[in-house]
Design an enzyme around this catalytic site. Structure first.
Site, mmCIF file in Angstrom:
data_model
loop_
_atom_site.group_PDB
_atom_site.id
_atom_site.type_symbol
_atom_site.label_atom_id
_atom_site.label_comp_id
_atom_site.label_asym_id
_atom_site.label_seq_id
_atom_site.Cartn_x
_atom_site.Cartn_y
_atom_site.Cartn_z
ATOM 1 N N HIS A 123 87.772 66.642 3.529
ATOM 2 C CA HIS A 123 87.040 65.752 4.421
ATOM 3 C C HIS A 123 85.541 65.933 4.293
ATOM 4 C CE1 HIS A 123 85.364 64.065 8.103
ATOM 5 N NE2 HIS A 123 86.412 63.259 8.090
ATOM 6 N N LEU B 163 96.143 67.338 6.633
ATOM 7 C CA LEU B 163 97.465 67.582 7.199
ATOM 8 C C LEU B 163 98.286 66.310 7.362
ATOM 9 C CD1 LEU B 163 96.788 70.278 9.938
ATOM 10 C CD2 LEU B 163 97.906 70.566 7.722
ATOM 11 N N GLY C 146 95.885 59.357 8.032
ATOM 12 C CA GLY C 146 94.903 58.763 8.924
ATOM 13 C C GLY C 146 94.098 57.749 8.128
ATOM 14 N N VAL C 147 92.946 57.372 8.626
ATOM 15 C CA VAL C 147 92.136 56.340 7.974
ATOM 16 C C VAL C 147 91.721 56.757 6.564
ATOM 17 C CG1 VAL C 147 89.975 55.032 8.103
ATOM 18 C CG2 VAL C 147 91.337 55.368 10.155
ATOM 19 N N HIS C 148 91.275 57.996 6.390
ATOM 20 C CA HIS C 148 90.888 58.427 5.044
ATOM 21 C C HIS C 148 92.066 58.360 4.081
ATOM 22 C CE1 HIS C 148 86.809 59.453 5.805
ATOM 23 N NE2 HIS C 148 87.023 60.581 6.454
#
Length: 135
Positions: free
Chosen positions: A11, A72, A75-77
């Protein structure tokens, strides 16, 4: 002999811990296998970026590029941002990567998810925490 490329995606963070974790994990993976050229890349706030590492892989002699998110959960990414950077259609995990005038397969791996190894790691961490209480 051509190898596989592995882009380990993290991230990114203003704090140094995330960058260190991703870079150390990439190094540990590279030490465990000779099958991959491993490069870490970050979605935001840290360098090298995912885009910069994709460019770096264009000069490598690889037969395939595997993009592995060190996240984990989805999600958006995971569902949107990374596939968009990779040029993958929505919901697809297979594509191609252009390098050295040729096209090689690109594979986008899933995030860690609910894996028994993750449960073992959490038990290890809990045991270490409990051990700190003992005199």
């Amino acid at each position: 002999m051509a190898m596989k490329g592995m882009l380990l995606v993290g991230h990114g963070s203003k704090l140094p811990h995330n960058k260190e974790l991703i870079e150390t994990t990439a190094k540990l993976i590279a030490e465990k296998t000779d099958d991959y050229i491993v490069k870490p890349g970050f979605m935001s706030l840290n360098t090298p970026t995912v885009e910069e590492q994709l460019e770096a892989f264009r000069d490598e002699n690889i037969e395939m590029l595997v993009v592995v998110p060190l996240f984990l959960a989805k999600g958006v990414h995971i569902n949107q941002d990374i596939p968009e950077i990779l040029g993958l259609p929505k919901g697809e995990r297979l594509g191609t990567f252009q390098l050295n005038g040729k096209s090689v397969p690109l594979v986008y791996a899933n995030p860690i998810g609910s894996d028994p190894l993750l449960a073992e790691l959490m038990l290890k961490n809990a045991s270490e925490a409990v051990a700190e209480l003992k005199p």
